[in-house]
Design an enzyme around this catalytic site. Structure first.
Site, PDB file in Angstrom:
ATOM      1  N   SER A  42      47.079  29.415  43.173  1.00 55.24           N
ATOM      2  CA  SER A  42      47.335  30.698  43.849  1.00 55.24           C
ATOM      3  C   SER A  42      46.036  31.484  43.921  1.00 55.24           C
ATOM      4  CB  SER A  42      48.351  31.508  43.041  1.00 55.24           C
ATOM      5  OG  SER A  42      47.697  32.176  41.961  1.00 55.24           O
ATOM      6  N   ASP A  43      46.023  32.517  44.722  1.00 53.69           N
ATOM      7  CA  ASP A  43      44.913  33.441  44.644  1.00 53.69           C
ATOM      8  C   ASP A  43      45.306  34.554  43.659  1.00 53.69           C
ATOM      9  OD1 ASP A  43      42.618  34.697  47.218  1.00 53.69           O
ATOM     10  OD2 ASP A  43      42.551  34.746  45.031  1.00 53.69           O
ATOM     11  N   TRP A  44      44.441  35.512  43.522  1.00 53.53           N
ATOM     12  CA  TRP A  44      44.496  36.528  42.475  1.00 53.53           C
ATOM     13  C   TRP A  44      45.832  37.267  42.406  1.00 53.53           C
ATOM     14  CZ3 TRP A  44      40.322  37.470  39.171  1.00 53.53           C
ATOM     15  CH2 TRP A  44      40.428  38.565  38.335  1.00 53.53           C
ATOM     16  N   GLU A  45      46.592  36.967  41.363  1.00 52.13           N
ATOM     17  CA  GLU A  45      47.845  37.685  41.063  1.00 52.13           C
ATOM     18  C   GLU A  45      48.877  37.547  42.189  1.00 52.13           C
ATOM     19  OE1 GLU A  45      47.114  41.601  39.493  1.00 52.13           O
ATOM     20  OE2 GLU A  45      49.191  41.800  38.799  1.00 52.13           O
ATOM     21  N   ASP A  46      48.719  36.549  43.044  1.00 59.82           N
ATOM     22  CA  ASP A  46      49.549  36.479  44.230  1.00 59.82           C
ATOM     23  C   ASP A  46      50.972  36.022  43.981  1.00 59.82           C
ATOM     24  OD1 ASP A  46      46.696  35.960  46.158  1.00 59.82           O
ATOM     25  OD2 ASP A  46      48.198  37.497  46.549  1.00 59.82           O
TER      26      ASP A  46
END
Ligand code: GLC
Length: 749
Positions: free
Chosen positions: A300-304
């Site tokens: 995933s990307d940041w906190e997604d």
């Protein structure tokens, strides 16, 4: 000598899914399977959890060169919650020794204090060199690399980035960005390889191959999918794209990266037409794995995962968000601060909402990735890594990349300048290191000048080294007037004024703008200088095309410098001096007005204007592929092997390029096709091939391209690639040939 260029994209696209995803060696596979069989559910879910460094740090001031870890927090994460991956820096680049000390501490806990001793996979954004390691070679950003149209330069830069990142002890790089640059309002435009999917595919492939050579690093194709075309221009906002448009423009570079064996795919934080990518089983599993054959890790990307709940609102709570993301196909969550992902996933498996097999699939991929980059055999940084930095070969590649990226957009003969020319240098970018290096340089935003090594040359420094009579008056900052009158007064005593304008560094959404127009203060400075009558040369250091319409006509010459990195100041000053003959080509369409955002592959209806309208159809400031030289190249004798082509034939296109000027130079050769008529509206032209040749004055070379029918494919109504019979033009260097493509069985493989 004949140069032959295969249009490799078609070959890659024809590769059967997974063909290039070389399966892990059987020994490595056996090792992974045996480890997996011994893992508890908690240990498995921990491997799917990635934390950023920050929550593991000790409280209080952090040293600038290293990271001070809170051992209790580190143990709680690795021993207590079995996490498998950590990313990032705290706030700025560490020294090699700082990285080694941090990574030894982390691996000590992972290897010596946990039940199974699985090493931690550390990830970093080394997006234009190992930019988070002090002393690393900082390359031009991707937009500048794209302007070289040079696959080998991109591959070499990637190899050096990999060597210096691994020398820091880090085996996973969150690069290359494979999003395509068709929305310049967006703050990450400079991270792309430009607006064309073929160019981005070819250079993205070169970057992946370079980065993963000898399994030095795991590369990451990001941000899958459609991330770079937010309709609003603002980061992580919706892309209103049809599936057909996504497949036509956004998907090809990821297909090429998967075919090249990329180890990881990072997901787009935004959405396509209402569907957040982190919740899309269709794009993350059916397409990425089913169609493209991707066998690596989806991160995933940041906190997604959380943002599916708190931002996208497609999950009523965080547990539901974890379920949607894992069901969609996420293997690892960049949580990045806490263990809630792991808590919810454990509960989802224990309650049967997510199967154990689903978790095993992700953990198997993660362990295979760790095996592939050699973590099980060599989990600790190699002390010899220190010697990998600052090598002459690395500097030479950075210099070549910067030199070949500089794009001469306009020149009435004012350039090159003689060494004794009396020069006024003015404008904010002349003395700005962030305007040379761009974002992601030693810090996330790239604008902390205290992080640059003392004595790092600005463009003004480099100009001063090459010209004997240089005056500098700033005139304005990037956004406000300083003293335009003083700059104009100085201009009156100069032979030439060099206006160095553009943008200071930014990263991600911080760089979004709502108006592409060059800031007023810079325009006013330029107009005041031009009003003196002194010949002005405009040098643009920027991450995207800021609108220069009001100052372009009175600029005698215009150079696009992009964000060229450490070798940029020398490269640009050498072009001003004529020591380097520029060869860069614009990898995007440079708009003449803020709302005239057409791309080179626009449609025929976008070229028409109503009678007696004052408007222009497609009339950019500078077209895609624009780039002048200090010599002249002529194209002749374009030949096509067929005037009528069957679907199974290979079309050979040959053209002779001759240097008819007085000095040697490198010429980028671009091959475009034009479909005369299609079942869907055809683009006015599409880039289908590129190559380059360096020629001495008077010399000529025959260039050959080989195109398969598959290279002419477009995405049809049903979302599938289709090659349509009919008439096509081939255009190379302004020479055009036409052939008929006959209906018939497609090329087999
Ligand atoms: C960021 C970026 C991504 C980067 C990641 C880790 O939000 O979107 O490109 O790799 O987080 O820094």
């Amino acid at each position: 000598m004949l140069k032959i260029r295969y249009i490799a994209l078609a070959l890659a696209a024809l590769a059967s899914p997974g063909e290039a995803q070389s399966p892990a060696s059987s020994a490595a596979q056996a090792r992974v399977d045996s480890l997996l069989a011994r893992m508890t559910l908690e240990e498995k879910v921990g491997q799917m959890t990635q934390l950023t460094l920050y929550p593991l740090l000790a409280r209080g001031p952090q040293p600038r060169d290293s990271a001070r870890i809170d051992l209790a927090k580190l143990r709680a994460a690795i021993v207590g919650r079995h996490i498998g991956s950590i990313l990032n820096v705290h706030d700025g680049a560490l020294t090699v020794d700082g990285w080694h000390a941090l990574l030894r501490q982390i691996q000590d806990v992972a290897l010596k204090e946990t039940r199974l001793g699985i090493p931690i996979l550390y990830g970093i954004d080394a997006v234009h060199g190992a930019n988070y390691t002090q002393g690393a070679t900082i390359f031009p950003h991707n937009l500048a690399l794209a302007a070289t149209f040079h696959r080998d330069v991109v591959r070499h830069a990637a190899e050096i980035t990999a060597a210096e990142t691994r020398a820091s002890g880090i085996p996973w790089n969150f690069a290359p960005v494979l999003d395509i640059g068709r929305q310049p309002l967006w703050g990450r435009f400079y991270e792309t390889f430009g607006e064309d999917p073929y160019l981005a595919s070819e250079l993205g492939r070169a970057a992946v191959i370079g980065m993963q050579r000898n399994n030095m690093l795991a590369a990451t194709a990001k941000h899958y999918l459609g991330y770079s075309m937010p309709t609003s221009g603002h980061d992580r906002t919706p892309a209103l794209l049809s599936e057909r448009a996504v497949r036509e423009y956004a998907l090809p570079p990821f297909r090429a990266a998967v075919a090249a064996g990329v180890g990881v795919v990072m997901v787009n934080s935004g959405e396509i037409d209402g569907e957040p990518l982190h919740a899309s089983r269709y794009w993350l599993t059916d397409v990425l794995r089913g169609e493209l054959g991707f066998k690596g890790v989806v991160v995933s990307d940041w906190e997604d995962v959380n943002y599916l709940h708190s931002r996208h609102r497609v999950a009523a709570n965080r547990r539901a968000a974890v379920q949607r993301a894992v069901e969609a196909g996420i293997d690892m969550s960049m949580t990045p601060y806490d263990f809630e992902f792991a808590d919810h996933l454990l509960d989802l498996v224990r309650t049967g909402a997510i199967s154990k097999k689903r978790v095993d699939d992700s953990v198997r991929r993660i362990l295979a990735l760790k095996a592939k980059v050699g973590l099980f055999d060599a989990p600790y940084p190699n002390p010899a890594g220190r010697t990998a930095f600052g090598r002459l070969e690395a500097r030479a590649v950075a210099s070549q990349a910067a030199r070949e990226s500089v794009t001469l957009l306009k020149n009435d003969g004012t350039l090159p300048l003689k060494p004794a020319t009396r020069i006024l240098v003015t404008g904010p970018a002349a003395t700005s290191l962030p305007a040379l290096y761009g974002g992601w340089t030693f810090t996330w935003q790239g604008n902390d000048t205290s992080r640059f090594q003392p004595g790092t040359p600005t463009l003004l420094d480099a100009i001063r080294r090459k010209f004997s009579s240089v005056t500098y008056v700033p005139g304005s900052s990037f956004d406000s007037i300083i003293d335009v009158a003083a700059a104009a007064a100085a201009a009156r005593n100069a032979d030439v004024a060099i206006l160095v304008l553009g943008e200071s560094a930014y990263a991600e959404g911080v760089g979004d703008v709502s108006d592409l127009t060059l800031p007023d203060a810079q325009r006013q400075l330029a107009e005041a200088i031009q009003a003196t009558g002194v010949p002005t040369v405009l040098v643009l250091l920027q991450g995207r095309p800021r609108i220069i319409r009001r100052i372009a006509d009175r600029s005698r010459a215009i150079l696009m410098g992009y964000w060229p990195g450490a070798a940029g100041a020398d490269a640009i000053s050498d072009v001003l001096l004529g020591a380097v003959n520029p060869s860069g080509r614009l990898p995007f369409t440079y708009p003449h007005a803020p709302n005239a955002l057409l791309t080179y592959d626009h449609k025929f209806t976008e070229t028409f204007v109503p009678a007696d309208s004052s408007q222009s159809g497609f009339a950019p400031e500078f077209e895609f592929g624009t780039g002048l030289s200090y010599t002249r190249f002529e194209y002749a004798d374009l030949q096509l092997s067929h005037s009528t082509l069957n679907m199974s034939d290979t079309l050979t296109v040959e053209v002779t390029v001759r240097n008819t000027g007085e000095r040697s130079g490198r010429e980028v050769v671009l091959l475009f096709t034009r479909q005369h008529y299609g079942s869907l509206t055809p683009a006015v032209r599409r880039l289908r091939g590129f190559d380059s040749v360096t020629l001495m004055p008077g010399a000529a070379q025959r260039i050959r391209f080989r195109l398969l029918a598959a290279d002419l494919a477009v995405i049809g109504r049903d979302g599938r690639a289709v090659v349509e019979p009919g008439a096509y033009d081939i255009n190379v260097g302004g020479r055009t040939g036409t052939f008929q493509l006959r209906q018939g069985p497609a090329a087999g493989r």
